[in-house]
Design a protein around this motif. Sequence first.
Motif, PDB file in Angstrom:
ATOM      1  N   VAL A 266      96.875  31.704 100.703  1.00 27.97           N
ATOM      2  CA  VAL A 266      95.480  32.273  99.968  1.00 27.97           C
ATOM      3  C   VAL A 266      94.540  30.959 101.491  1.00 27.97           C
ATOM      4  CG1 VAL A 266      95.829  32.299  97.794  1.00 27.97           C
ATOM      5  CG2 VAL A 266      95.826  29.926  98.361  1.00 27.97           C
ATOM      6  N   VAL A 267      93.652  32.239 101.672  1.00 32.14           N
ATOM      7  CA  VAL A 267      92.103  32.089 103.321  1.00 32.14           C
ATOM      8  C   VAL A 267      91.653  30.685 102.605  1.00 32.14           C
ATOM      9  CG1 VAL A 267      90.393  32.409 103.828  1.00 32.14           C
ATOM     10  CG2 VAL A 267      92.565  34.378 104.172  1.00 32.14           C
ATOM     11  N   SER A 268      91.283  30.486 100.931  1.00 31.15           N
ATOM     12  CA  SER A 268      90.828  29.327 100.836  1.00 31.15           C
ATOM     13  C   SER A 268      91.453  27.935 101.345  1.00 31.15           C
ATOM     14  CB  SER A 268      90.996  29.543  99.215  1.00 31.15           C
ATOM     15  OG  SER A 268      91.778  29.244  98.721  1.00 31.15           O
ATOM     16  N   ASP A 269      92.947  28.149 101.301  1.00 28.04           N
ATOM     17  CA  ASP A 269      93.324  26.766 101.529  1.00 28.04           C
ATOM     18  C   ASP A 269      93.808  26.769 103.046  1.00 28.04           C
ATOM     19  OD1 ASP A 269      94.916  24.339 100.017  1.00 28.04           O
ATOM     20  OD2 ASP A 269      96.155  25.407 101.627  1.00 28.04           O
ATOM     21  N   LYS A 270      92.778  27.722 103.561  1.00 26.36           N
ATOM     22  CA  LYS A 270      93.166  27.312 105.105  1.00 26.36           C
ATOM     23  C   LYS A 270      92.098  26.993 105.688  1.00 26.36           C
ATOM     24  CE  LYS A 270      97.092  31.076 105.265  1.00 26.36           C
ATOM     25  NZ  LYS A 270      97.990  30.234 105.573  1.00 26.36           N
ATOM     26  N   ILE A 271      90.818  26.913 105.160  1.00 27.77           N
ATOM     27  CA  ILE A 271      89.855  26.729 105.650  1.00 27.77           C
ATOM     28  C   ILE A 271      89.055  25.469 106.044  1.00 27.77           C
ATOM     29  CG2 ILE A 271      87.010  27.310 105.339  1.00 27.77           C
ATOM     30  CD1 ILE A 271      88.062  30.375 103.666  1.00 27.77           C
ATOM     31  N   SER A 272      89.684  24.279 105.045  1.00 25.04           N
ATOM     32  CA  SER A 272      88.925  23.200 104.986  1.00 25.04           C
ATOM     33  C   SER A 272      90.235  22.524 106.704  1.00 25.04           C
ATOM     34  CB  SER A 272      89.610  21.942 103.508  1.00 25.04           C
ATOM     35  OG  SER A 272      90.450  22.089 103.644  1.00 25.04           O
ATOM     36  N   SER A 273      91.339  23.221 106.144  1.00 25.48           N
ATOM     37  CA  SER A 273      92.140  22.746 107.762  1.00 25.48           C
ATOM     38  C   SER A 273      91.805  23.156 108.743  1.00 25.48           C
ATOM     39  CB  SER A 273      93.514  23.045 107.654  1.00 25.48           C
ATOM     40  OG  SER A 273      94.230  22.334 106.717  1.00 25.48           O
ATOM     41  N   LYS A 308      83.909  28.602  98.014  1.00 28.12           N
ATOM     42  CA  LYS A 308      83.420  27.020  97.646  1.00 28.12           C
ATOM     43  C   LYS A 308      83.557  26.612  98.922  1.00 28.12           C
ATOM     44  CE  LYS A 308      85.152  27.500  92.738  1.00 28.12           C
ATOM     45  NZ  LYS A 308      86.417  27.218  91.630  1.00 28.12           N
ATOM     46  N   GLU A 309      84.707  26.574  99.804  1.00 28.83           N
ATOM     47  CA  GLU A 309      85.261  26.377 100.966  1.00 28.83           C
ATOM     48  C   GLU A 309      84.028  26.283 101.719  1.00 28.83           C
ATOM     49  OE1 GLU A 309      87.862  24.243 101.459  1.00 28.83           O
ATOM     50  OE2 GLU A 309      88.360  24.595  99.396  1.00 28.83           O
ATOM     51  N   ILE A 310      83.709  27.700 101.969  1.00 25.67           N
ATOM     52  CA  ILE A 310      82.436  28.296 102.853  1.00 25.67           C
ATOM     53  C   ILE A 310      81.432  27.364 102.279  1.00 25.67           C
ATOM     54  CG2 ILE A 310      80.563  29.864 102.994  1.00 25.67           C
ATOM     55  CD1 ILE A 310      83.575  32.018 102.798  1.00 25.67           C
ATOM     56  N   ILE A 311      80.855  26.642 101.602  1.00 27.21           N
ATOM     57  CA  ILE A 311      79.313  26.349 101.158  1.00 27.21           C
ATOM     58  C   ILE A 311      79.817  24.821 101.118  1.00 27.21           C
ATOM     59  CG2 ILE A 311      78.210  25.160  99.437  1.00 27.21           C
ATOM     60  CD1 ILE A 311      77.971  28.371 100.053  1.00 27.21           C
ATOM     61  N   ARG A 312      81.373  24.377 101.221  1.00 29.59           N
ATOM     62  CA  ARG A 312      81.389  23.103 101.337  1.00 29.59           C
ATOM     63  C   ARG A 312      82.193  22.415 102.447  1.00 29.59           C
ATOM     64  NH1 ARG A 312      85.502  22.964  95.998  1.00 29.59           N
ATOM     65  NH2 ARG A 312      84.204  22.771  94.234  1.00 29.59           N
ATOM     66  N   GLY A 313      82.167  23.859 103.413  1.00 34.60           N
ATOM     67  CA  GLY A 313      82.771  23.302 104.981  1.00 34.60           C
ATOM     68  C   GLY A 313      81.350  23.378 106.171  1.00 34.60           C
ATOM     69  N   GLY A 314      80.717  23.901 105.068  1.00 31.37           N
ATOM     70  CA  GLY A 314      78.803  24.543 105.936  1.00 31.37           C
ATOM     71  C   GLY A 314      79.327  25.608 106.179  1.00 31.37           C
ATOM     72  N   ALA A 315      78.180  26.176 105.298  1.00 32.82           N
ATOM     73  CA  ALA A 315      78.216  27.853 105.512  1.00 32.82           C
ATOM     74  C   ALA A 315      77.747  28.527 107.291  1.00 32.82           C
ATOM     75  CB  ALA A 315      77.179  28.651 104.881  1.00 32.82           C
ATOM     76  N   ASP A 316      77.183  27.895 107.331  1.00 33.56           N
ATOM     77  CA  ASP A 316      76.752  27.895 109.368  1.00 33.56           C
ATOM     78  C   ASP A 316      78.143  27.754 110.246  1.00 33.56           C
ATOM     79  OD1 ASP A 316      76.952  24.608 109.113  1.00 33.56           O
ATOM     80  OD2 ASP A 316      75.745  24.796 110.918  1.00 33.56           O
TER      81      ASP A 316
END
Length: 416
Positions: A266-273, A308-316
């Motif tokens: 799942v891509v959601s798990d990759k975003i923070s990394s 969730k990962e977009i918002i938590r990681g910084g949408a910008d």
Amino acid sequence: MTVKERYEAAKEIYRAVGVDTDAALEALKNIPVSMHCWQGDDVIGFDGAGALSGGIQATGNYPGRAGTPEELMADMDEALSLIPGKHRINLHASYAVFEEGEWADRDKLEPKHFAKWVEFAKERSLGIDFNPTLFSHAKAENATLSSEVLEIRKFWIDHVKACIRISEYFAKELGTPCTMNIWIPDGFKDIPADRTAPRARLKDSLDQILSIDYDKSSVFVAVESKVFGIGMESCTVGSHEFYMNYASKNDILCLLDSGHYHPTEVVSDKISSMLLFFDKVALHVTRPVRWDSDHVVLFDDETREIAKEIIRGGADRVLLALDFFDASINRISAWVVGMRNMQKALLNALLLPNGKMAELQNNRQFTELMMLSEEMKTYPLGDVWDYFCQQNGAPVKEAWFEEVKRYEVDVLAKRS
């Protein structure tokens, strides 16, 4: 109760858990989602390809497909009128608009061939993102940037270089950076004898492309992987590992497409990394079903987790675009459903007590974290969403579909 009254009631409910709904709506209004042009015409384009190829398919034959630039722009206008918030549009190079009697092959494309798109975007205050088109072309039948044939490789290298210049043109004219994403369909149907050589050729091609001088502050070059496609089931040259490493080494972006990985990834798990090692990451949000992406984005678990990962990681720090092409249903409805669902998912993430939830995790209070996560699922998100639509001049709830039905009868049904 009116939409405003329902919102005010919801506002108090969210306030009790420390969530400011007004701030959430202001944030959502300023998160651009890039709407892909190719949903409107089944990825055919206007440069004479006539059919889609390159290991991808648009299935279905719903009436009303856009067949000209004017029809496609009108359809995009119709869709955008039903979607609240701030937007961008995402073009492929195959959507060049030529004057009568004019034509240029893809290695000779120039900014002037996209002047009508710039005019369209300026009038609507839209940014433009861009994609070289390395498929649906006679010189893409076997391979493109990894081709064994030097002449073929050079053609596609020149095409992507031309696309960087066009991307610079978009950024300059519209006053906003352009994300230019490279995806190639190169790969092998059966188990290859040599994976290294084609990847070495791809690396060399990308090196040549990036050797040109361009404004890196206005053009964000990205590379997009895929696990496989039709006719390249056993190996794709541009794998995730190849592109992630190449992007890191060459200071460009790695684009994650949520339909381009193995079914259990799942891509959601990759975003923070990715955001720990890259300043920005690019996304194509889609919905994979069994073997590939290309299905309309739903308000489903993975879309919500991505948001969730977009918002938590910084949408910008996340360059967000959609990518699907369903020809089995009304194409405008597909755009509207997908775009509104992506925005609903972002709003859902903005309305979570993210700080409180992170604190619970850090304190290893997993019982309370699970409880809170589950209870938030039935908070009045819909009432806040309806108010956002109303405040931004978009239809509330399913009222937008009446306009789609009218447009189908008055416009789409009359197309040949």
